[in-house]
Scaffold this motif. Structure first.
Motif, mmCIF file in Angstrom:
data_model
loop_
_atom_site.group_PDB
_atom_site.id
_atom_site.type_symbol
_atom_site.label_atom_id
_atom_site.label_comp_id
_atom_site.label_asym_id
_atom_site.label_seq_id
_atom_site.Cartn_x
_atom_site.Cartn_y
_atom_site.Cartn_z
ATOM 1 N N LEU A 54 59.838 44.564 42.844
ATOM 2 C CA LEU A 54 58.444 44.943 42.979
ATOM 3 C C LEU A 54 58.279 45.819 44.216
ATOM 4 C CD1 LEU A 54 58.488 42.058 41.426
ATOM 5 C CD2 LEU A 54 56.045 42.069 41.913
ATOM 6 N N TYR A 55 57.750 47.007 44.033
ATOM 7 C CA TYR A 55 57.568 47.945 45.142
ATOM 8 C C TYR A 55 56.158 48.527 45.083
ATOM 9 C CZ TYR A 55 57.958 51.727 41.730
ATOM 10 O OH TYR A 55 57.731 52.569 40.660
ATOM 11 N N ALA A 99 58.836 44.415 47.879
ATOM 12 C CA ALA A 99 58.889 45.437 48.937
ATOM 13 C C ALA A 99 60.183 45.317 49.731
ATOM 14 C CB ALA A 99 57.671 45.309 49.854
ATOM 15 N N PRO A 100 61.337 45.357 49.059
ATOM 16 C CA PRO A 100 62.614 45.100 49.742
ATOM 17 C C PRO A 100 62.961 46.162 50.778
ATOM 18 C CG PRO A 100 62.995 45.917 47.519
ATOM 19 C CD PRO A 100 61.524 45.685 47.637
ATOM 20 N N GLN A 101 63.623 45.722 51.840
ATOM 21 C CA GLN A 101 64.066 46.615 52.910
ATOM 22 C C GLN A 101 65.469 46.217 53.348
ATOM 23 O OE1 GLN A 101 61.241 46.391 56.111
ATOM 24 N NE2 GLN A 101 59.565 47.283 54.925
ATOM 25 N N THR A 147 55.052 56.198 49.979
ATOM 26 C CA THR A 147 56.070 57.202 49.651
ATOM 27 C C THR A 147 57.485 56.703 49.914
ATOM 28 O OG1 THR A 147 54.483 58.948 50.199
ATOM 29 C CG2 THR A 147 56.810 59.571 50.050
ATOM 30 N N GLY A 148 57.701 56.097 51.083
ATOM 31 C CA GLY A 148 59.035 55.609 51.419
ATOM 32 C C GLY A 148 59.522 54.544 50.458
ATOM 33 N N ASP A 149 58.630 53.605 50.109
ATOM 34 C CA ASP A 149 59.003 52.539 49.169
ATOM 35 C C ASP A 149 59.316 53.120 47.799
ATOM 36 O OD1 ASP A 149 58.414 50.977 51.305
ATOM 37 O OD2 ASP A 149 56.920 49.738 50.303
ATOM 38 N N GLN A 176 62.064 47.110 37.306
ATOM 39 C CA GLN A 176 61.145 47.438 38.388
ATOM 40 C C GLN A 176 59.701 47.271 37.949
ATOM 41 O OE1 GLN A 176 61.916 51.293 40.104
ATOM 42 N NE2 GLN A 176 63.446 50.470 41.520
ATOM 43 N N LEU A 177 58.885 46.801 38.892
ATOM 44 C CA LEU A 177 57.449 46.645 38.669
ATOM 45 C C LEU A 177 56.727 47.264 39.859
ATOM 46 C CD1 LEU A 177 57.478 42.883 37.604
ATOM 47 C CD2 LEU A 177 57.317 44.839 36.075
#
Length: 332
Positions: free
Chosen positions: A274-275, A249-251, A280-282, A303-304
């Motif tokens: 990983l998201y 969940a990177p920011q 929606t935003g992620d 991506q996972l």
């Protein structure tokens, strides 16, 4: 007799006033009155929020898991759990996000507790407070400005000229605004660089500690903004000791020089992003990172997707652990 009586009475009155005069003339009295009260002792500097959180962890986490690592002039708390295996795979270094601790209940804590049971040491670090997002000092008004305000006077607005020199005044004001804007940008860049150097020093210390335990492989796992700093660390420093990166969940933090979209294509190590597809935003940000990675030749980026389970946090954390471990397993 009356004259003598009046003279005697006057002399008596003068005599009664002499002690008062003498007392007033006592040189020690003004000195005692002039003595200034003792100045209060200076207050010790306030602790950073991250330091207060670390102190709370020290009271709660078993002493055997606590490690104090040194990063330049900074010492910081890291939580270490050795692998429950005679032949460990290596070490996962877990980097929490902003406002999170080294044992945060979302992602950070569960991963650091679960990985030792599958043959990995876990080392969870704590990050310092960021200068780039700290409150800025308020600019105090000059005494002249305060005096005008006290009298009810206000400076003329830039768009309402007050005299024949209005054009010059407006140009000067515009230049001042531009200078202030430039100074703000420079200060922001300096804070960003200072934050990066301080965090990189902590990650260097964590990698060095992992190497002391004969780790065959080192995997950097970042959560939230911790994923940003882990990514930037690998992009800028490219330490050969770190073989893999996991972003959860990177920011991208506010007011930093580079964003994740620009950093992701520069990575030289296998990377799992990983998201949460249910957010929606992620999902939108992940799509941009994926597109950026496709522009890079021989990209090792993958991506996972995850599914948020608000009503069952334990199952959500188990899902996360299995996805991370499953991605790492083929490369072990």
């Amino acid at each position: 007799m009356s004259t003598l009586y009046r003279t005697t009475l006057a002399l008596c009155c003068l005599a009664s006033l002499l002690p008062v005069g003498a007392s007033a003339a006592d040189p020690e009295q003004p000195a005692a009155a002039a003595e200034a009260p003792a100045s209060p002792a200076p207050r010790p500097p306030l602790l950073e929020r991250s330091q207060e959180d670390a102190q709370a962890l020290e009271r709660r986490v078993p002493k055997a898991e606590q490690q104090t690592l040194q990063a330049g002039t900074d010492s910081f708390l890291a939580l270490w759990k050795p692998a429950n295996d005679s032949d460990p795979q290596g070490t996962v270094i877990i980097v929490p996000g902003a406002g999170e601790t080294a044992d945060w209940p979302n992602a950070v804590g569960p991963l650091r507790h679960k990985f030792p049971d599958v043959g990995w040491h876990s080392l969870s670090v704590s990050l310092p407070d960021l200068l780039a997002v700290s409150p800025q000092a308020r600019v105090e008004a000059s005494p002249a400005t305060e005096a005008k305000q006290d009298k009810g006077e206000t400076a003329p607005a830039k768009d309402t000229p007050a005299d024949a020199n209005a054009n010059v005044a407006q140009a000067t004001a515009a230049d001042a605004d531009a200078a202030e804007s430039t100074d703000a940008v420079q200060a922001s860049d300096q804070n960003d660089q200072a934050d990066a150097e301080r965090i990189f020093a902590r990650l260097d210390a964590a990698v060095s500690y992992a190497q002391q335990h004969n780790s065959r492989s080192i995997v950097l796992i970042g959560h939230g903004s911790g994923a940003y700093w882990a990514t930037r660390y690998l992009s800028e420093k490219q330490p050969p000791q770190v073989q893999k990166l996991v972003m959860i969940a990177p920011q991208t933090p506010a007011r930093v020089e580079h964003d994740l979209e620009s950093l992701t294509p520069t990575l030289k190590v296998p990377t799992a992003d990983l998201y949460y597809a249910t957010r929606t935003g992620d999902r939108s940000a992940a799509a941009q990172r994926l597109q950026a990675s496709k522009r890079q030749k021989d990209s090792q980026y993958k991506q996972l997707s995850l599914i948020a389970m608000p009503g069952n946090k334990a199952a959500e954390q188990e899902q996360l652990f299995r996805r991370v471990r499953g991605w790492m397993a083929p490369q072990e």
